[in-house]
Design an enzyme around this catalytic site. Structure first.
Site, PDB file in Angstrom:
ATOM      1  N   GLU A  39       0.803  -1.230   0.000  1.00  0.00           N
ATOM      2  CA  GLU A  39       0.000   0.000   0.000  1.00  0.00           C
ATOM      3  C   GLU A  39       0.833   1.276   0.000  1.00  0.00           C
ATOM      4  O   GLU A  39       0.318   2.328  -0.327  1.00  0.00           O
ATOM      5  CB  GLU A  39      -0.977   0.011   1.185  1.00  0.00           C
ATOM      6  CG  GLU A  39      -0.305   0.199   2.523  1.00  0.00           C
ATOM      7  CD  GLU A  39      -1.253   0.749   3.574  1.00  0.00           C
ATOM      8  OE1 GLU A  39      -2.399   1.069   3.241  1.00  0.00           O
ATOM      9  OE2 GLU A  39      -0.825   0.879   4.731  1.00  0.00           O
ATOM     10  N   ASN A  40       2.104   1.175   0.382  1.00  0.00           N
ATOM     11  CA  ASN A  40       2.962   2.367   0.380  1.00  0.00           C
ATOM     12  C   ASN A  40       4.146   2.223  -0.560  1.00  0.00           C
ATOM     13  O   ASN A  40       5.187   2.844  -0.359  1.00  0.00           O
ATOM     14  CB  ASN A  40       3.474   2.645   1.801  1.00  0.00           C
ATOM     15  CG  ASN A  40       2.349   3.033   2.733  1.00  0.00           C
ATOM     16  OD1 ASN A  40       1.507   3.851   2.389  1.00  0.00           O
ATOM     17  ND2 ASN A  40       2.303   2.422   3.897  1.00  0.00           N
ATOM     18  N   HIS A  68      -3.946   3.080   2.942  1.00  0.00           N
ATOM     19  CA  HIS A  68      -3.360   3.962   1.917  1.00  0.00           C
ATOM     20  C   HIS A  68      -3.646   3.526   0.476  1.00  0.00           C
ATOM     21  O   HIS A  68      -3.117   4.135  -0.461  1.00  0.00           O
ATOM     22  CB  HIS A  68      -1.843   4.068   2.112  1.00  0.00           C
ATOM     23  CG  HIS A  68      -1.460   4.884   3.308  1.00  0.00           C
ATOM     24  ND1 HIS A  68      -1.695   6.239   3.382  1.00  0.00           N
ATOM     25  CD2 HIS A  68      -0.891   4.541   4.480  1.00  0.00           C
ATOM     26  CE1 HIS A  68      -1.266   6.693   4.555  1.00  0.00           C
ATOM     27  NE2 HIS A  68      -0.779   5.678   5.242  1.00  0.00           N
ATOM     28  N   HIS A 151      -4.636  -5.683   8.497  1.00  0.00           N
ATOM     29  CA  HIS A 151      -3.953  -4.397   8.495  1.00  0.00           C
ATOM     30  C   HIS A 151      -4.498  -3.562   9.647  1.00  0.00           C
ATOM     31  O   HIS A 151      -5.581  -2.971   9.543  1.00  0.00           O
ATOM     32  CB  HIS A 151      -4.198  -3.718   7.142  1.00  0.00           C
ATOM     33  CG  HIS A 151      -3.227  -2.637   6.843  1.00  0.00           C
ATOM     34  ND1 HIS A 151      -1.926  -2.882   6.451  1.00  0.00           N
ATOM     35  CD2 HIS A 151      -3.345  -1.292   6.892  1.00  0.00           C
ATOM     36  CE1 HIS A 151      -1.299  -1.737   6.258  1.00  0.00           C
ATOM     37  NE2 HIS A 151      -2.141  -0.756   6.529  1.00  0.00           N
TER      38      HIS A 151
HETATM   39 FE   FE2 Z   1      -1.325   1.168   6.700  1.00  0.00          FE
END
Ligand code: FE2
Length: 261
Positions: A39-40, A68, A151
Protein backbone atom coordinates in the site's frame (compact mmCIF):
# COMPACT_ATOMS: atom_id res chain seq x y z
CA UNK A 1 2.71 -25.27 0.26
CA UNK A 2 5.38 -22.79 1.23
CA UNK A 3 4.24 -19.19 1.59
CA UNK A 4 6.27 -16.01 1.99
CA UNK A 5 4.39 -13.01 3.40
CA UNK A 6 6.26 -9.71 3.20
CA UNK A 7 5.53 -6.62 5.28
CA UNK A 8 4.70 -3.14 4.10
CA UNK A 9 6.84 -2.04 1.17
CA UNK A 10 7.75 1.63 1.54
CA UNK A 11 8.91 3.59 -1.48
CA UNK A 12 11.94 3.05 -3.65
CA UNK A 13 14.00 1.47 -0.89
CA UNK A 14 11.25 -1.05 -0.20
CA UNK A 15 11.03 -1.97 -3.86
CA UNK A 16 14.78 -2.38 -4.00
CA UNK A 17 14.52 -4.82 -1.08
CA UNK A 18 11.79 -6.78 -2.88
CA UNK A 19 14.02 -7.01 -5.95
CA UNK A 20 16.97 -8.07 -3.84
CA UNK A 21 15.31 -10.71 -1.69
CA UNK A 22 12.07 -12.05 -3.15
CA UNK A 23 13.28 -13.70 -6.40
CA UNK A 24 16.31 -15.10 -4.54
CA UNK A 25 14.25 -16.50 -1.65
CA UNK A 26 11.66 -17.96 -4.02
CA UNK A 27 14.40 -19.95 -5.77
CA UNK A 28 16.49 -20.89 -2.75
CA UNK A 29 13.62 -21.79 -0.43
CA UNK A 30 11.30 -23.25 -3.08
CA UNK A 31 8.51 -20.82 -2.19
CA UNK A 32 5.14 -21.45 -3.86
CA UNK A 33 3.30 -18.22 -3.10
CA UNK A 34 4.44 -14.67 -2.28
CA UNK A 35 2.05 -12.19 -0.66
CA UNK A 36 3.28 -8.62 -0.21
CA UNK A 37 1.63 -5.63 1.41
CA UNK A 38 2.19 -2.87 -1.15
CA UNK A 39 0.00 0.00 0.00
CA UNK A 40 2.96 2.37 0.38
CA UNK A 41 5.11 1.06 -2.42
CA UNK A 42 4.80 4.13 -4.66
CA UNK A 43 6.80 7.00 -3.24
CA UNK A 44 5.78 6.07 0.29
CA UNK A 45 2.01 6.42 -0.23
CA UNK A 46 -0.33 4.38 -2.37
CA UNK A 47 0.29 2.39 -5.51
CA UNK A 48 0.65 3.20 -9.22
CA UNK A 49 0.27 0.87 -12.19
CA UNK A 50 3.98 1.10 -12.90
CA UNK A 51 4.87 0.06 -9.35
CA UNK A 52 2.26 -2.70 -9.42
CA UNK A 53 3.83 -4.11 -12.62
CA UNK A 54 7.29 -3.82 -11.12
CA UNK A 55 6.30 -5.82 -8.02
CA UNK A 56 4.42 -8.46 -10.02
CA UNK A 57 7.53 -8.92 -12.20
CA UNK A 58 9.59 -9.72 -9.08
CA UNK A 59 7.79 -12.98 -8.30
CA UNK A 60 5.16 -11.33 -6.12
CA UNK A 61 1.85 -13.17 -6.58
CA UNK A 62 -0.65 -11.21 -4.49
CA UNK A 63 -0.53 -7.61 -3.24
CA UNK A 64 -2.44 -6.67 -0.13
CA UNK A 65 -2.95 -3.14 1.15
CA UNK A 66 -4.78 -1.08 3.76
CA UNK A 67 -5.68 2.49 4.59
CA UNK A 68 -3.36 3.96 1.92
CA UNK A 69 -4.62 1.95 -1.05
CA UNK A 70 -6.54 4.84 -2.59
CA UNK A 71 -3.90 7.53 -1.94
CA UNK A 72 -2.80 7.65 -5.58
CA UNK A 73 -5.77 8.62 -7.69
CA UNK A 74 -4.77 6.44 -10.65
CA UNK A 75 -5.45 3.28 -8.63
CA UNK A 76 -9.17 3.77 -9.34
CA UNK A 77 -8.42 3.25 -13.04
CA UNK A 78 -7.13 -0.30 -12.60
CA UNK A 79 -8.01 -1.75 -9.19
CA UNK A 80 -11.18 -3.46 -10.46
CA UNK A 81 -9.22 -5.16 -13.24
CA UNK A 82 -6.39 -6.57 -11.11
CA UNK A 83 -7.80 -9.38 -8.96
CA UNK A 84 -4.43 -10.01 -7.26
CA UNK A 85 -4.37 -6.46 -5.89
CA UNK A 86 -6.48 -6.38 -2.73
CA UNK A 87 -7.99 -3.60 -0.65
CA UNK A 88 -9.55 -4.14 2.78
CA UNK A 89 -12.57 -6.42 2.62
CA UNK A 90 -14.49 -4.49 5.26
CA UNK A 91 -15.08 -1.29 3.29
CA UNK A 92 -18.59 -0.12 2.36
CA UNK A 93 -20.47 -1.94 -0.36
CA UNK A 94 -19.66 -0.41 -3.74
CA UNK A 95 -16.04 0.45 -2.92
CA UNK A 96 -13.86 -0.32 -5.97
CA UNK A 97 -11.58 -3.33 -5.89
CA UNK A 98 -11.59 -6.72 -4.22
CA UNK A 99 -11.15 -7.79 -0.60
CA UNK A 100 -10.00 -11.31 -1.37
CA UNK A 101 -8.77 -13.49 -4.20
CA UNK A 102 -8.43 -17.21 -4.85
CA UNK A 103 -5.21 -18.04 -6.67
CA UNK A 104 -4.22 -21.36 -8.16
CA UNK A 105 -0.50 -21.57 -7.71
CA UNK A 106 1.31 -24.81 -7.03
CA UNK A 107 -0.70 -27.81 -5.89
CA UNK A 108 -3.86 -26.39 -4.34
CA UNK A 109 -5.96 -23.23 -4.58
CA UNK A 110 -5.26 -20.60 -1.94
CA UNK A 111 -7.44 -17.73 -0.78
CA UNK A 112 -5.82 -14.49 0.31
CA UNK A 113 -8.01 -12.07 2.26
CA UNK A 114 -7.15 -8.50 3.22
CA UNK A 115 -9.00 -6.96 6.14
CA UNK A 116 -8.48 -3.78 8.19
CA UNK A 117 -8.73 -3.16 11.90
CA UNK A 118 -10.76 -0.51 13.69
CA UNK A 119 -8.71 0.48 16.72
CA UNK A 120 -6.86 3.78 16.12
CA UNK A 121 -7.35 3.50 12.36
CA UNK A 122 -8.09 6.56 10.21
CA UNK A 123 -11.24 5.08 8.63
CA UNK A 124 -14.42 3.66 10.10
CA UNK A 125 -14.16 0.19 8.69
CA UNK A 126 -16.97 -2.32 9.05
CA UNK A 127 -16.58 -5.02 11.69
CA UNK A 128 -13.68 -7.21 10.47
CA UNK A 129 -14.90 -10.23 12.46
CA UNK A 130 -18.28 -10.13 10.76
CA UNK A 131 -16.83 -9.46 7.32
CA UNK A 132 -14.54 -12.48 7.66
CA UNK A 133 -17.36 -14.71 8.93
CA UNK A 134 -19.30 -13.98 5.78
CA UNK A 135 -16.45 -14.64 3.36
CA UNK A 136 -15.13 -17.68 5.20
CA UNK A 137 -18.57 -19.31 5.21
CA UNK A 138 -18.17 -19.75 1.45
CA UNK A 139 -14.42 -20.01 1.04
CA UNK A 140 -13.92 -22.66 3.69
CA UNK A 141 -15.69 -25.20 1.46
CA UNK A 142 -13.83 -24.19 -1.69
CA UNK A 143 -10.18 -23.77 -0.73
CA UNK A 144 -8.05 -25.68 1.76
CA UNK A 145 -5.56 -22.87 2.40
CA UNK A 146 -6.63 -19.41 3.56
CA UNK A 147 -4.24 -16.54 4.28
CA UNK A 148 -5.36 -13.31 5.97
CA UNK A 149 -3.49 -9.98 6.05
CA UNK A 150 -4.92 -8.02 8.97
CA UNK A 151 -3.95 -4.40 8.50
CA UNK A 152 -4.34 -2.93 11.97
CA UNK A 153 -2.66 -0.78 14.57
CA UNK A 154 -2.95 -2.65 17.84
CA UNK A 155 -1.53 -6.00 18.86
CA UNK A 156 -4.61 -6.66 21.01
CA UNK A 157 -7.03 -6.38 18.09
CA UNK A 158 -4.73 -8.58 16.01
CA UNK A 159 -4.46 -11.17 18.77
CA UNK A 160 -8.22 -11.22 19.31
CA UNK A 161 -8.83 -11.83 15.61
CA UNK A 162 -6.20 -14.55 15.69
CA UNK A 163 -8.06 -16.51 18.38
CA UNK A 164 -11.32 -15.93 16.51
CA UNK A 165 -9.92 -17.38 13.28
CA UNK A 166 -7.40 -19.97 14.38
CA UNK A 167 -9.51 -22.99 13.44
CA UNK A 168 -10.62 -21.54 10.11
CA UNK A 169 -7.55 -20.07 8.43
CA UNK A 170 -3.99 -21.27 7.73
CA UNK A 171 -2.10 -18.06 8.31
CA UNK A 172 -2.87 -14.62 9.79
CA UNK A 173 -0.26 -11.90 9.38
CA UNK A 174 -0.51 -8.44 10.83
CA UNK A 175 0.64 -5.40 8.87
CA UNK A 176 0.46 -1.59 9.12
CA UNK A 177 2.68 -0.71 12.12
CA UNK A 178 5.91 -1.16 10.11
CA UNK A 179 7.59 -2.58 13.23
CA UNK A 180 8.15 -6.32 13.22
CA UNK A 181 7.01 -8.24 16.29
CA UNK A 182 8.86 -11.30 17.60
CA UNK A 183 5.70 -13.22 18.52
CA UNK A 184 5.47 -15.56 15.54
CA UNK A 185 3.85 -18.84 16.48
CA UNK A 186 1.54 -21.58 15.33
CA UNK A 187 -1.77 -21.51 17.22
CA UNK A 188 -3.18 -24.75 18.72
CA UNK A 189 -5.55 -25.31 15.78
CA UNK A 190 -2.76 -24.91 13.24
CA UNK A 191 -2.82 -21.24 12.22
CA UNK A 192 0.52 -19.47 11.66
CA UNK A 193 0.54 -16.01 13.22
CA UNK A 194 2.60 -12.86 13.67
CA UNK A 195 1.28 -9.57 15.06
CA UNK A 196 3.25 -7.58 12.50
CA UNK A 197 5.52 -8.51 9.61
CA UNK A 198 7.37 -5.21 9.88
CA UNK A 199 8.40 -2.83 7.16
CA UNK A 200 10.24 -3.52 3.94
CA UNK A 201 11.76 -0.12 3.40
CA UNK A 202 14.26 2.42 4.69
CA UNK A 203 15.60 1.28 8.07
CA UNK A 204 16.85 4.64 9.35
CA UNK A 205 13.48 6.36 9.50
CA UNK A 206 10.31 6.71 11.55
CA UNK A 207 8.33 3.85 10.01
CA UNK A 208 9.51 4.90 6.55
CA UNK A 209 9.45 8.68 6.91
CA UNK A 210 12.49 10.94 7.42
CA UNK A 211 12.84 11.37 11.17
CA UNK A 212 13.31 15.18 11.39
CA UNK A 213 9.90 15.89 9.80
CA UNK A 214 8.14 13.52 12.21
CA UNK A 215 9.96 15.00 15.21
CA UNK A 216 8.98 18.48 14.07
CA UNK A 217 5.35 17.49 13.70
CA UNK A 218 5.25 15.86 17.14
CA UNK A 219 6.95 18.82 18.79
CA UNK A 220 5.07 21.65 17.08
CA UNK A 221 1.71 20.02 16.22
CA UNK A 222 1.89 21.98 12.97
CA UNK A 223 1.05 20.45 9.57
CA UNK A 224 4.32 19.03 8.27
CA UNK A 225 5.29 17.58 4.94
CA UNK A 226 6.46 13.99 5.40
CA UNK A 227 9.22 12.83 3.09
CA UNK A 228 9.89 9.16 2.50
CA UNK A 229 13.31 8.21 3.82
CA UNK A 230 16.05 6.57 1.75
CA UNK A 231 19.21 4.71 2.65
CA UNK A 232 19.86 1.28 4.11
CA UNK A 233 16.98 -1.06 3.42
CA UNK A 234 15.32 -3.66 5.58
CA UNK A 235 13.13 -6.62 4.67
CA UNK A 236 10.47 -7.99 7.03
CA UNK A 237 8.72 -11.25 6.23
CA UNK A 238 7.39 -14.58 7.43
CA UNK A 239 7.98 -17.97 5.80
CA UNK A 240 5.36 -20.63 6.53
CA UNK A 241 4.86 -24.23 5.42
CA UNK A 242 1.21 -25.23 5.18
CA UNK A 243 -0.10 -28.77 4.74
CA UNK A 244 -1.99 -28.90 1.42
CA UNK A 245 -4.59 -31.37 2.67
CA UNK A 246 -5.34 -30.09 6.15
CA UNK A 247 -4.63 -26.39 5.53
CA UNK A 248 -2.73 -26.29 8.82
CA UNK A 249 0.62 -24.58 9.28
CA UNK A 250 3.56 -26.85 10.04
CA UNK A 251 6.61 -24.61 10.26
CA UNK A 252 7.11 -20.89 10.73
CA UNK A 253 10.17 -18.70 10.28
CA UNK A 254 10.39 -14.95 10.81
CA UNK A 255 12.74 -13.02 8.54
CA UNK A 256 14.28 -9.61 9.19
CA UNK A 257 17.14 -8.74 6.89
CA UNK A 258 19.13 -5.56 6.44
CA UNK A 259 20.81 -4.41 3.30
CA UNK A 260 24.57 -4.30 3.55
CA UNK A 261 25.49 -0.70 4.27
FE1 FE2 B 1 -1.33 1.17 6.70
Amino acid sequence: MRVLAVGDVVGKTGRRMIAKWVPQLVDQEAIDLVVVNGENAAGGNGLTHEVLDELLSLKVDVLTSGNHIFDKREVFEFIDDVPVLLRPLNLPKGTPGHGYVVVSKASVPVAVINVAGRAFMPFQYDDPFHALDQVLATLKHEVPIIIVDFHAETTSEKMALAWYLEDRVSMLVGTHTHVQTADERIFPQGMAYISDLGMTGPRDSVIGVKAPSVIQKLRTQMPTRFETAVGVGQFGALLVDINDASGKAETIRRILKYEES
